[in-house]
Design a protein around this motif. Sequence first.
Motif, PDB file in Angstrom:
ATOM      1  N   ALA A  60       0.922  -1.045   0.042  1.00 57.52           N
ATOM      2  CA  ALA A  60       0.007  -0.118   0.040  1.00 57.52           C
ATOM      3  C   ALA A  60       0.971   1.203  -0.052  1.00 57.52           C
ATOM      4  CB  ALA A  60      -0.877  -0.061   1.210  1.00 57.52           C
ATOM      5  N   LEU A  61       1.924   1.064   0.706  1.00 56.11           N
ATOM      6  CA  LEU A  61       2.925   2.267   0.630  1.00 56.11           C
ATOM      7  C   LEU A  61       3.512   2.611  -0.570  1.00 56.11           C
ATOM      8  CD1 LEU A  61       5.139   1.893   3.909  1.00 56.11           C
ATOM      9  CD2 LEU A  61       3.536   3.750   3.525  1.00 56.11           C
ATOM     10  N   ALA A  62       3.774   1.704  -1.439  1.00 54.28           N
ATOM     11  CA  ALA A  62       4.509   1.977  -2.733  1.00 54.28           C
ATOM     12  C   ALA A  62       3.265   1.752  -3.683  1.00 54.28           C
ATOM     13  CB  ALA A  62       5.323   0.390  -3.039  1.00 54.28           C
ATOM     14  N   GLN A  63       1.966   1.839  -3.532  1.00 55.37           N
ATOM     15  CA  GLN A  63       0.988   1.711  -4.252  1.00 55.37           C
ATOM     16  C   GLN A  63       1.087   0.902  -5.358  1.00 55.37           C
ATOM     17  OE1 GLN A  63       0.944   5.943  -4.844  1.00 55.37           O
ATOM     18  NE2 GLN A  63      -1.140   5.804  -4.087  1.00 55.37           N
ATOM     19  N   ARG A  64       1.810  -0.561  -5.177  1.00 56.88           N
ATOM     20  CA  ARG A  64       1.830  -1.579  -5.952  1.00 56.88           C
ATOM     21  C   ARG A  64       1.347  -3.070  -5.189  1.00 56.88           C
ATOM     22  NH1 ARG A  64       6.960   0.598  -6.339  1.00 56.88           N
ATOM     23  NH2 ARG A  64       8.048  -1.178  -6.170  1.00 56.88           N
ATOM     24  N   ARG A  65       1.048  -3.878  -6.215  1.00 57.01           N
ATOM     25  CA  ARG A  65       0.324  -5.079  -5.605  1.00 57.01           C
ATOM     26  C   ARG A  65       1.401  -6.284  -5.178  1.00 57.01           C
ATOM     27  NH1 ARG A  65      -5.124  -6.354  -9.265  1.00 57.01           N
ATOM     28  NH2 ARG A  65      -6.197  -4.576  -8.516  1.00 57.01           N
ATOM     29  N   ARG A  66       2.435  -6.273  -5.986  1.00 50.91           N
ATOM     30  CA  ARG A  66       3.404  -7.435  -5.758  1.00 50.91           C
ATOM     31  C   ARG A  66       4.811  -6.980  -5.293  1.00 50.91           C
ATOM     32  NH1 ARG A  66       1.201 -11.649  -8.180  1.00 50.91           N
ATOM     33  NH2 ARG A  66      -0.590 -11.393  -9.569  1.00 50.91           N
ATOM     34  N   LEU A  67       5.142  -5.810  -4.637  1.00 42.37           N
ATOM     35  CA  LEU A  67       6.172  -5.537  -3.985  1.00 42.37           C
ATOM     36  C   LEU A  67       6.597  -6.405  -3.111  1.00 42.37           C
ATOM     37  CD1 LEU A  67       8.647  -3.409  -3.616  1.00 42.37           C
ATOM     38  CD2 LEU A  67       7.443  -2.455  -1.959  1.00 42.37           C
ATOM     39  N   ALA A  68       5.644  -6.641  -1.846  1.00 41.90           N
ATOM     40  CA  ALA A  68       6.088  -7.609  -1.083  1.00 41.90           C
ATOM     41  C   ALA A  68       4.972  -8.778  -1.221  1.00 41.90           C
ATOM     42  CB  ALA A  68       6.014  -7.094   0.405  1.00 41.90           C
ATOM     43  N   TYR A  69       5.303 -10.144  -0.665  1.00 39.94           N
ATOM     44  CA  TYR A  69       4.643 -11.266  -1.024  1.00 39.94           C
ATOM     45  C   TYR A  69       3.644 -11.248   0.164  1.00 39.94           C
ATOM     46  CZ  TYR A  69       3.149 -15.896  -1.492  1.00 39.94           C
ATOM     47  OH  TYR A  69       2.298 -17.088  -1.800  1.00 39.94           O
ATOM     48  N   VAL A  70       2.275 -11.221  -0.111  1.00 40.02           N
ATOM     49  CA  VAL A  70       1.497 -11.635   0.912  1.00 40.02           C
ATOM     50  C   VAL A  70       1.065 -12.852   0.972  1.00 40.02           C
ATOM     51  CG1 VAL A  70      -0.980 -10.839   1.659  1.00 40.02           C
ATOM     52  CG2 VAL A  70       0.484  -9.145   0.316  1.00 40.02           C
ATOM     53  N   LEU A  81      -5.000   4.682  13.049  1.00 38.74           N
ATOM     54  CA  LEU A  81      -5.779   3.263  12.393  1.00 38.74           C
ATOM     55  C   LEU A  81      -5.239   3.355  10.884  1.00 38.74           C
ATOM     56  CD1 LEU A  81      -9.424   4.240  13.441  1.00 38.74           C
ATOM     57  CD2 LEU A  81      -8.262   2.235  14.032  1.00 38.74           C
ATOM     58  N   PHE A  82      -5.369   2.294  10.079  1.00 36.03           N
ATOM     59  CA  PHE A  82      -4.812   1.980   8.911  1.00 36.03           C
ATOM     60  C   PHE A  82      -5.587   0.887   8.313  1.00 36.03           C
ATOM     61  CE2 PHE A  82      -1.957   0.060   5.601  1.00 36.03           C
ATOM     62  CZ  PHE A  82      -1.696   0.978   4.863  1.00 36.03           C
ATOM     63  N   SER A  83      -5.675   1.048   6.833  1.00 37.26           N
ATOM     64  CA  SER A  83      -6.319  -0.199   6.041  1.00 37.26           C
ATOM     65  C   SER A  83      -5.661  -0.167   4.647  1.00 37.26           C
ATOM     66  CB  SER A  83      -7.871   0.148   5.755  1.00 37.26           C
ATOM     67  OG  SER A  83      -8.440  -0.519   4.839  1.00 37.26           O
ATOM     68  N   SER A  84      -5.097  -1.200   4.417  1.00 38.69           N
ATOM     69  CA  SER A  84      -4.552  -1.235   3.195  1.00 38.69           C
ATOM     70  C   SER A  84      -5.372  -1.533   2.051  1.00 38.69           C
ATOM     71  CB  SER A  84      -3.380  -2.525   3.153  1.00 38.69           C
ATOM     72  OG  SER A  84      -4.307  -3.577   3.392  1.00 38.69           O
ATOM     73  N   LEU A  85      -6.655  -1.786   2.500  1.00 38.14           N
ATOM     74  CA  LEU A  85      -7.738  -1.945   1.246  1.00 38.14           C
ATOM     75  C   LEU A  85      -8.361  -0.635   0.929  1.00 38.14           C
ATOM     76  CD1 LEU A  85      -9.461  -4.120  -0.237  1.00 38.14           C
ATOM     77  CD2 LEU A  85     -10.911  -4.147   1.620  1.00 38.14           C
ATOM     78  N   THR A  86      -8.795   0.213   1.841  1.00 42.19           N
ATOM     79  CA  THR A  86      -9.086   1.446   1.727  1.00 42.19           C
ATOM     80  C   THR A  86      -8.371   2.719   1.751  1.00 42.19           C
ATOM     81  OG1 THR A  86      -9.970   1.872   4.011  1.00 42.19           O
ATOM     82  CG2 THR A  86     -11.389   0.475   2.714  1.00 42.19           C
ATOM     83  N   ARG A  87      -6.904   2.334   2.106  1.00 44.51           N
ATOM     84  CA  ARG A  87      -5.935   3.335   2.227  1.00 44.51           C
ATOM     85  C   ARG A  87      -6.243   4.517   3.227  1.00 44.51           C
ATOM     86  NH1 ARG A  87      -1.915   3.386  -0.985  1.00 44.51           N
ATOM     87  NH2 ARG A  87      -1.528   5.779  -0.554  1.00 44.51           N
ATOM     88  N   GLN A  88      -7.087   3.879   4.386  1.00 44.66           N
ATOM     89  CA  GLN A  88      -7.546   4.671   5.277  1.00 44.66           C
ATOM     90  C   GLN A  88      -5.984   4.964   6.277  1.00 44.66           C
ATOM     91  OE1 GLN A  88     -10.245   3.165   8.250  1.00 44.66           O
ATOM     92  NE2 GLN A  88      -9.993   4.649  10.042  1.00 44.66           N
ATOM     93  N   GLY A  89      -5.795   6.136   6.461  1.00 46.64           N
ATOM     94  CA  GLY A  89      -4.580   6.510   7.330  1.00 46.64           C
ATOM     95  C   GLY A  89      -3.248   6.474   6.427  1.00 46.64           C
ATOM     96  N   ALA A  90      -3.277   6.175   5.273  1.00 45.91           N
ATOM     97  CA  ALA A  90      -2.045   6.305   4.292  1.00 45.91           C
ATOM     98  C   ALA A  90      -1.234   7.349   4.270  1.00 45.91           C
ATOM     99  CB  ALA A  90      -2.649   5.563   2.812  1.00 45.91           C
ATOM    100  N   ASP A  91      -1.854   8.480   4.351  1.00 45.29           N
ATOM    101  CA  ASP A  91      -1.158   9.840   4.157  1.00 45.29           C
ATOM    102  C   ASP A  91      -0.435  10.144   5.549  1.00 45.29           C
ATOM    103  OD1 ASP A  91      -1.910  10.053   1.757  1.00 45.29           O
ATOM    104  OD2 ASP A  91      -3.779  11.351   2.185  1.00 45.29           O
TER     105      ASP A  91
END
Length: 201
Positions: free
Chosen positions: A42-52, A174-184
């Motif tokens: 989510a930080l990098a705004q890329r799906r495959r930087l780190a393996y989930v 609070l943070f959500s990688s799905l909604t990007r809540q708290g990302a900024d």
Amino acid sequence: MNPFHPLSFARSVTRLADLPPALREVAIGGRSNAGKSSLLNALAQRRRLAYVSKTPGRTREINFYRCGEGRFIVDLPGYGYARVPQAMRQTWGELVSAYLRTRASLAGVVLLMDARHPLMPLDWQLLHWLQESGKPVHAVLTKADKLSRQQALRTLAATRQALDREAPGVSLQLFSSLTRQGADELVERLAYWLEIKNAPG
């Protein structure tokens, strides 16, 4: 502009002798299912930087992600996953403990906790240890999208109260990688610790 969009994998380390030279870095730690890989993506705004992985405990090394010249975000092995053999858990613990204790370039630690299960015993153990080490800590309640807004705010308030009582000085969000809540908010915190210019805020 997101300063972490160029984030890229640099190396995995299993020995302190292999740590890369660095000016500043921020470590991200938490239980094995707290969502570290999702947060990095989510930080990098890329799906495959780190393996989930669907299997907790897959990160068995200290993983370094480069975010500028001499600057890293560091993914620490998750803790508290029972299916990992005891000897391996002990080795990880020794490596992470030595890293956190001796790494001069470490500017701060982000502690991830599932918003549905914050402040578990191992979280408290790490928090108290970090306070003794003098490293600044920013606690992040992940998977906030799994809670209603009212539940999330109640959890945030209760966690804040507990931290103020037992671990004063620890910041929280609070943070959500799905909604990007708290990302900024998180980007601003990391950019401040890493002394990255032209960050938002």
